[in-house]
Motif scaffolding. Sequence first.
Motif, PDB file in Angstrom:
ATOM      1  N   LEU A  80      42.407  47.225  49.520  1.00 28.24           N
ATOM      2  CA  LEU A  80      41.557  46.282  48.789  1.00 28.24           C
ATOM      3  C   LEU A  80      41.660  46.498  47.280  1.00 28.24           C
ATOM      4  CD1 LEU A  80      38.366  46.159  51.050  1.00 28.24           C
ATOM      5  CD2 LEU A  80      40.298  44.566  50.975  1.00 28.24           C
ATOM      6  N   ILE A  81      41.758  47.751  46.865  1.00 35.07           N
ATOM      7  CA  ILE A  81      41.933  48.035  45.436  1.00 35.07           C
ATOM      8  C   ILE A  81      43.231  47.409  44.931  1.00 35.07           C
ATOM      9  CG2 ILE A  81      42.312  49.854  43.727  1.00 35.07           C
ATOM     10  CD1 ILE A  81      40.594  51.676  45.620  1.00 35.07           C
ATOM     11  N   LYS A  82      44.301  47.596  45.721  1.00 34.73           N
ATOM     12  CA  LYS A  82      45.597  47.018  45.344  1.00 34.73           C
ATOM     13  C   LYS A  82      45.492  45.505  45.239  1.00 34.73           C
ATOM     14  CE  LYS A  82      50.399  46.695  46.941  1.00 34.73           C
ATOM     15  NZ  LYS A  82      51.347  47.038  48.046  1.00 34.73           N
ATOM     16  N   TYR A  83      44.734  44.899  46.159  1.00 37.48           N
ATOM     17  CA  TYR A  83      44.586  43.442  46.160  1.00 37.48           C
ATOM     18  C   TYR A  83      43.842  42.965  44.904  1.00 37.48           C
ATOM     19  CZ  TYR A  83      43.439  38.737  47.810  1.00 37.48           C
ATOM     20  OH  TYR A  83      43.310  37.376  47.923  1.00 37.48           O
ATOM     21  N   ILE A  84      42.779  43.686  44.523  1.00 38.13           N
ATOM     22  CA  ILE A  84      42.029  43.334  43.311  1.00 38.13           C
ATOM     23  C   ILE A  84      42.936  43.439  42.091  1.00 38.13           C
ATOM     24  CG2 ILE A  84      40.099  43.995  41.807  1.00 38.13           C
ATOM     25  CD1 ILE A  84      38.732  45.116  44.355  1.00 38.13           C
ATOM     26  N   GLN A  85      43.712  44.496  42.042  1.00 37.72           N
ATOM     27  CA  GLN A  85      44.598  44.693  40.893  1.00 37.72           C
ATOM     28  C   GLN A  85      45.672  43.613  40.823  1.00 37.72           C
ATOM     29  OE1 GLN A  85      45.703  48.753  41.768  1.00 37.72           O
ATOM     30  NE2 GLN A  85      44.055  49.593  40.488  1.00 37.72           N
ATOM     31  N   GLU A  86      46.131  43.150  41.986  1.00 37.07           N
ATOM     32  CA  GLU A  86      47.114  42.066  42.008  1.00 37.07           C
ATOM     33  C   GLU A  86      46.491  40.762  41.501  1.00 37.07           C
ATOM     34  OE1 GLU A  86      48.354  42.030  46.051  1.00 37.07           O
ATOM     35  OE2 GLU A  86      49.856  43.626  45.789  1.00 37.07           O
ATOM     36  N   ILE A  87      45.237  40.511  41.896  1.00 41.67           N
ATOM     37  CA  ILE A  87      44.527  39.318  41.410  1.00 41.67           C
ATOM     38  C   ILE A  87      44.422  39.362  39.892  1.00 41.67           C
ATOM     39  CG2 ILE A  87      42.264  38.187  41.319  1.00 41.67           C
ATOM     40  CD1 ILE A  87      41.843  38.942  44.211  1.00 41.67           C
ATOM     41  N   ASP A  88      44.023  40.518  39.371  1.00 40.52           N
ATOM     42  CA  ASP A  88      43.842  40.656  37.922  1.00 40.52           C
ATOM     43  C   ASP A  88      45.176  40.546  37.183  1.00 40.52           C
ATOM     44  OD1 ASP A  88      41.140  40.955  38.307  1.00 40.52           O
ATOM     45  OD2 ASP A  88      41.166  43.149  38.206  1.00 40.52           O
ATOM     46  N   ALA A  89      46.223  41.115  37.782  1.00 39.31           N
ATOM     47  CA  ALA A  89      47.548  41.043  37.139  1.00 39.31           C
ATOM     48  C   ALA A  89      48.036  39.602  37.085  1.00 39.31           C
ATOM     49  CB  ALA A  89      48.536  41.921  37.899  1.00 39.31           C
ATOM     50  N   LYS A  90      47.831  38.859  38.179  1.00 40.16           N
ATOM     51  CA  LYS A  90      48.240  37.443  38.209  1.00 40.16           C
ATOM     52  C   LYS A  90      47.441  36.634  37.188  1.00 40.16           C
ATOM     53  CE  LYS A  90      48.803  33.483  41.316  1.00 40.16           C
ATOM     54  NZ  LYS A  90      48.132  32.526  40.419  1.00 40.16           N
ATOM     55  N   LYS A  91      46.160  36.926  37.118  1.00 41.72           N
ATOM     56  CA  LYS A  91      45.308  36.216  36.153  1.00 41.72           C
ATOM     57  C   LYS A  91      45.778  36.485  34.724  1.00 41.72           C
ATOM     58  CE  LYS A  91      40.413  35.547  35.074  1.00 41.72           C
ATOM     59  NZ  LYS A  91      39.014  35.980  35.397  1.00 41.72           N
ATOM     60  N   GLU A  92      46.172  37.739  34.457  1.00 41.82           N
ATOM     61  CA  GLU A  92      46.656  38.100  33.122  1.00 41.82           C
ATOM     62  C   GLU A  92      47.981  37.412  32.825  1.00 41.82           C
ATOM     63  OE1 GLU A  92      46.796  39.698  29.396  1.00 41.82           O
ATOM     64  OE2 GLU A  92      45.113  39.706  30.814  1.00 41.82           O
TER      65      GLU A  92
END
Length: 619
Positions: free
Chosen positions: A597-609
Motif C-alpha cells: 500500500l505504501i508503494k501504491y501511494i508513492q506511485e500515485i504521488d509520483a504520477k501526480k508530480e
Amino acid sequence: MGLLEELKTRMLTADGAMGTLLYSYGIDYCNEELNLQKPEIIEKIHQDYIAAGADIIQTNTYGANAIKLERYGLENQIKEINEAAIQIAKRAAAPGGQFVLGTIGGIRGIRKSDATIEDIVRMVDQQANHLLTGNPDGLLLETYYDFEELSATVKYLRSITNTPIIAQVSMHEPGILQNGLALNDALHQLEALGADIVGVNCRLGPHHTIQAFEEVTLPKKAFLSAFPNASLLDVEDGRIVYESEADYFGRAALLLREEGVRLIGGCCGTTPKHIEAVKKYIGNLAPITNKVVTPRKPIVIRDAEPPKSQPIHEKVKTERTIIVELDTPRHLDITTFIEGSKALHATGIDAITMADNSLASPRISNLAMGSMLKLEHKIRPLTHITCRDRNLIGLQSHLMGLDALGMHDILAITGDPTKVGDFPGATSVYDVSSMELIQLIKQLNEGISFSGKPLRKKANFSVAAAFNPNVRVLDRAVQRLEKKIESGADYFITQPVFTKEKIQEIYEATKHLSTPIFIGVMPLTSIRSSEFLHNEVPGIKLSEDALERMRACGEDKDRATAEGIQIAKELIDTAAELFNGIYIITPFLRYDTSLELIKYIQEIDAKKERDHTYVQTSN
C-alpha cells in the motif's frame, strides 16, 4: 458586630472537619443526608466544636449540590438538605452567638469534564439561594482545585448577594495551583472578583500550608484564611487516618498568624481537640497588619530542545505524510516486529505508530519498543497513550519518560474498557478523559506538571487525537473534534474507513477545520477477520460491498489477501485526493500488505508530480 468587622481587630477560630468525625463514627455514605435523617448527630458535632472554642462553624453542605447528591439519588432534595443544615447550625450557635457559614464545595478536580462552568454556576445558584434563605453570616467556598471554577463561582455569588464570601483554593503543591498559577496571584485575583476572605484549605498539612503563605502578600481589602489538614493522610487496615498531635496544630496557628492569616480552622483529619489547641494559642490575638515578603528565586523553565525533524502535524499540512501502525507483540518474540519496522522505515514513511494495549489485551510496552526503534534503528515512533491503564501519577511519569527518550509524537486516546480484553476483571482507571489528557500534555509543553509544579524544562509533544467517523451522525463526531482542538489536539487519526463515500463525507464535514486529519486504511485479510472487525470491534464498521467481496474469496487466503489489498487501494485513491495524511493499519503484523500500500501511494504521488510537471512544461 459582623464577621468582617470582627476580623479587623482580632483573630478568629473556625471549626474543623465534619466528615472526619462522621467517618470515625462508622458513617461512610452521604454526609449531607444526615441533615435530614440524623440532625442530632450534626448538631452534636457543631456543639463539640463550639465547646472547643470555635468562633465560627460551617454548615454540613459541602456536597449538597446536584452532581454530588445525584450519586445517592438525592438530587431532588437539595432544598431540604441545605435549609435543614443551616437551621441545625443556627440552632447550635444560638446560645454562644458563633458565626455560621454556609458551605459550598468545589466540584472539579483535574477533570474539567465533570461539569461545565455553566452547569456549575447553575448549581451554585440553586444551593446558595437555599443557604441564603437561612441568613448565614457568610458563604464558605472550599476545596476548589480548579481556579476557573472558583473564579466563576465568586463572580456569580458577588452578583447576587452582599453576604461575606470566603473563597479558598486547594493546592497539590505548596504555593502553586494545579494550573501553575502562584497562590499569591490567585488570592489577589479572588479579592478583585469580590471575595472578602481568601485562603486555602485541604490537601496540605500545617507545615506546607505555612510554607505556601510565605510568599503571599497581604491583600488590600480582603482577609486571609487557612484551614489545613491535620497532616498528610495515611492508610491503616484499609482506613484513612491522619497522624497529627493537636498541640502541634495549635502551634502552627501562631506561624500562620505571622504570615498574615486571620481566620484559622481545620480540614481533613482535624477534630475538636485541634480547634481547642488553635484557640489556646491564638486566643483573641490581634492580627498582624504589616508583612514583608521576600520572593523566592523563581524556578527557571528552559525551553524544549528544537525538534530534530519536522513535527508530523506541520509536515502533513503541506505534503504527503504516511504513518503506519504496527502492533507490538503479545508474546516476547520481537523478531517479526523489528523486521517489519525496518522494512516499513526503508520505504520512507514518516513514523511507525504503536497502540497502547489495543482491545485491552497486554502487549510489549510501546514505550519499550518505541525507544528501541528510535535509539537502535533510527526509526521515528508514534506512541499511543490510553487513559485506561494509568492513573494521573502513572500518566505523568510515562510522559516524562517519553520526553526524556526524545519520543515526542503521541496519540492520546481513552482506550477500550478492560471488559473487552484478556483480563475482564482488571480495573479501568480513567482518571481523565482523552480531552483532559491532551490538555495535561499541553501543560507539560509549558513546563508545568499536572499538579502545577514547574518541571524546569518544557516538553515538546506533538499530540494527535482519535477520530471515529464510523457513526450514524457525523456532525456530532465533528463537534467532538472541535472540542479536542480546543483542548490542544494538533492533528487527528481516524479509525479505519471502508467506503469511498465515507471518506468524501469526512472531507465535506471537516473542510472548515485547519487541523490536519490522517485517514485510516486497513487492508482486510480474510472473511473471518472482516466479520470480526465489523461485528465485534468498537468503532469499526465495514461496508456491505467490502464484506461481500471478502465472502467471495471463501477460504482462499491468497485471494482474500489480494482482494483486501485491492479494496484498500480503491480507498486510498479517494483518500489521497482529499487528504495529505494516510494512516495504514497493519493487520496481524502482516507488514507485507502495508508495504504494497505504501508503494501504491508513492506511485500515485509520483504520477501526480509527473502530470503536474508535464502541464507546467506544456504551458
